[in-house]
Design a protein around this motif. Structure first.
Motif: not given
Length: 304
Positions: A186-192, A197-199
């Motif tokens: 999730l941390e990596c996904l959040y960094e995007n 991903f969109d906002e």
């Protein structure tokens, strides 16, 4: 099976146009044995898929992300882990697993629940939420088991709880490791980093990360509670051992004068008492008196 998202509508199909047209998002769900076939067909690098399928992993590469999550069954923590693999590219998500039928149902239920709010990002986020576990009664069950075990120790209803403590520690270790890998993902996904991903999805991942952190904190609290139970059990064992040693000490102390009497009259010397006709009775009375006096003394002191 592909799910095509366009203007809030979702269609299922076996074939798609790659890359997807503008305004069209795609989620694919396949068995892991189809990795090579699908990756060759849609020009996906198959090598990383083979490598990261061996362990929990996240890697952000040029234009796409790879994720491998070892999923657990919350109701059967000893049942092993099942891998779910993600290939994430902007507007194009591929999910591989060894239980595609199960996860297809999950995706379809999410789609049906969201209705007109369907987007590929939201479905992916909800899908990862399902991996974390929508049924968190396992935490309540573990907490109840810990409380009952502690209560049994306090009321001396249970003398040996080593197996229960080891079992609880193993379960919590499995949960701890699982939520650690989810937090990393999730941390990596959040960094995007690849701007996949969109906002809205980023905010959802942020909320999901905080939720997972709460679960993780709950697991750490339960581990601390198990540690306290183990310490209480050890203290109880020490108390029982001390009580046993105290009893042996009292018994030894009571009979120590008798040992002296035995040693005294066991010497090979002529003693005046030997010629007295009541000497044998005198020794008996003396021995009994010593025992009675010792028992009375220790009872008065409250040693037993």
């Amino acid at each position: 099976m592909f799910y095509i998202f366009s203007e809030g509508k979702v269609e299922q199909t076996e074939k798609i146009e790659y890359p997807p047209k503008k305004g069209v998002d795609v989620i694919g769900m396949f068995h892991q044995e189809q990795w090579q076939e699908i990756t060759q067909k849609y020009h996906i690098n198959y090598t990383p898929l083979q490598e990261i399928s061996k362990y929990a992993y996240y890697e952000c590469l040029d234009g796409f992300d790879f994720i491998c999550i070892n999923v657990i069954d919350y109701q059967n923590l000893y049942g092993g882990q099942r891998k779910v693999l993600f290939y994430l590219q902007k507007n194009f998500y591929m999910i591989f697993s060894d239980e595609p039928t199960k996860w297809k149902k999950v995706v379809e239920n999410i789609i049906a629940m969201l209705g007109e709010k369907n987007t590929s990002n939201r479905v992916l986020a909800d899908f990862i939420t399902k991996l974390i576990g929508s049924d968190i009664t396992v935490f309540d069950d573990l907490e109840k088991e810990i409380v009952e075990l502690e209560q049994a120790l306090i009321t001396t209803q249970k003398r040996d709880c080593v197996k229960e403590i080891i079992s609880l520690r193993k379960k919590l270790m499995i949960l701890k490791k699982y939520h650690e890998q989810i937090l990393d993902v999730l941390e990596c996904l959040y960094e995007n980093e690849n701007h996949i991903f969109d906002e809205k999805a980023i905010k959802y991942f942020d909320r999901l990360q905080k939720k997972t952190e709460r679960f993780y904190g709950n697991i750490l609290n339960l581990r601390e509670a198990v540690t306290q139970v183990r310490e209480s059990y050890q203290a109880q064992v020490d108390i029982n051992l001390n009580y046993t040693m105290k009893i042996f000490t009292v018994i030894t102390t009571i009979f120590l004068p008798l040992t002296l009497i035995v040693g005294w009259y066991g010497m090979n010397f002529d003693m005046p008492e030997y010629t007295w006709k009541h000497s044998y009775a005198m020794v008996i009375v003396l021995s009994v008196g010593v025992v009675i006096a010792g028992v009375a003394f220790f009872k008065k002191k409250g040693w037993f």
